[in-house]
Design a protein around this motif. Sequence first.
Motif, PDB file in Angstrom:
ATOM      1  N   TRP A  61      45.371  47.778  53.870  1.00 42.47           N
ATOM      2  CA  TRP A  61      44.560  47.241  52.724  1.00 42.47           C
ATOM      3  C   TRP A  61      45.671  46.868  51.920  1.00 42.47           C
ATOM      4  N   LYS A  62      45.526  45.752  51.196  1.00 38.06           N
ATOM      5  CA  LYS A  62      46.500  45.303  50.032  1.00 38.06           C
ATOM      6  C   LYS A  62      46.299  45.641  48.463  1.00 38.06           C
ATOM      7  N   PRO A  63      47.192  46.765  48.226  1.00 33.96           N
ATOM      8  CA  PRO A  63      47.022  47.400  46.940  1.00 33.96           C
ATOM      9  C   PRO A  63      47.084  46.296  45.753  1.00 33.96           C
ATOM     10  N   SER A  64      46.577  46.508  44.890  1.00 37.36           N
ATOM     11  CA  SER A  64      46.767  45.840  43.644  1.00 37.36           C
ATOM     12  C   SER A  64      47.128  46.836  42.605  1.00 37.36           C
ATOM     13  N   SER A  65      47.695  46.103  41.503  1.00 41.28           N
ATOM     14  CA  SER A  65      47.806  47.219  40.244  1.00 41.28           C
ATOM     15  C   SER A  65      46.742  46.763  39.191  1.00 41.28           C
ATOM     16  N   PHE A  66      45.606  46.409  39.935  1.00 41.37           N
ATOM     17  CA  PHE A  66      44.528  46.063  38.882  1.00 41.37           C
ATOM     18  C   PHE A  66      43.294  46.696  39.455  1.00 41.37           C
ATOM     19  N   PRO A  67      42.620  47.620  38.648  1.00 46.31           N
ATOM     20  CA  PRO A  67      41.527  48.680  38.974  1.00 46.31           C
ATOM     21  C   PRO A  67      40.441  47.924  39.480  1.00 46.31           C
ATOM     22  N   GLU A  68      40.224  46.640  38.795  1.00 45.29           N
ATOM     23  CA  GLU A  68      38.669  46.124  38.969  1.00 45.29           C
ATOM     24  C   GLU A  68      38.770  44.851  39.938  1.00 45.29           C
ATOM     25  N   GLU A  88      34.812  45.561  52.637  1.00 50.92           N
ATOM     26  CA  GLU A  88      35.044  45.042  51.226  1.00 50.92           C
ATOM     27  C   GLU A  88      34.565  46.042  50.058  1.00 50.92           C
ATOM     28  N   PHE A  89      35.305  46.287  49.025  1.00 52.26           N
ATOM     29  CA  PHE A  89      34.836  46.960  47.946  1.00 52.26           C
ATOM     30  C   PHE A  89      34.987  46.239  46.634  1.00 52.26           C
ATOM     31  N   ASN A  90      34.065  46.083  45.830  1.00 49.10           N
ATOM     32  CA  ASN A  90      33.857  45.098  44.698  1.00 49.10           C
ATOM     33  C   ASN A  90      35.064  45.432  43.832  1.00 49.10           C
TER      34      ASN A  90
END
Length: 130
Positions: A61-68, A88-90
């Motif tokens: 997966w591609k991580p992001s620094s934003f929780p939402e 896919e997770f929302n």
Amino acid sequence: MTLELKTASTQDLGVYNIYFRKHPPERQKNLAYGIALYQGGELQGERQVENSQPIPFQATWKPSSFPEVPVVCRVSFNDDADLLYSLEFNKAIDFIASLTDVTTQYMEKNVVDFPQDFYFKLFRLNPKLD
């Protein structure tokens, strides 16, 4: 399979901690491990199958620094292109919850595998209602 458990920074933990206040204590306790696993962008493990040998998998997966933000997790089994699935997770926090469960299970049973509900979603199955 082994899993090198790392912890997320105090700053990262602070960002995600507010989303997990109402989660079970085990998930809260291992949140720093789940965040660090998420930030790594991949997981190799073995799907535990009842009365059968475990099936190796790789999840990316591609991580992001934003929780939402949405997160897409791709899982392949046995390095077989025909056994590639996406989920896919929302929100990233929902996926991190699954990864936190992975770390909890690893600490308790020394098994690197996603929780059962992850596979129900991945394979688009409805859990059997008792």
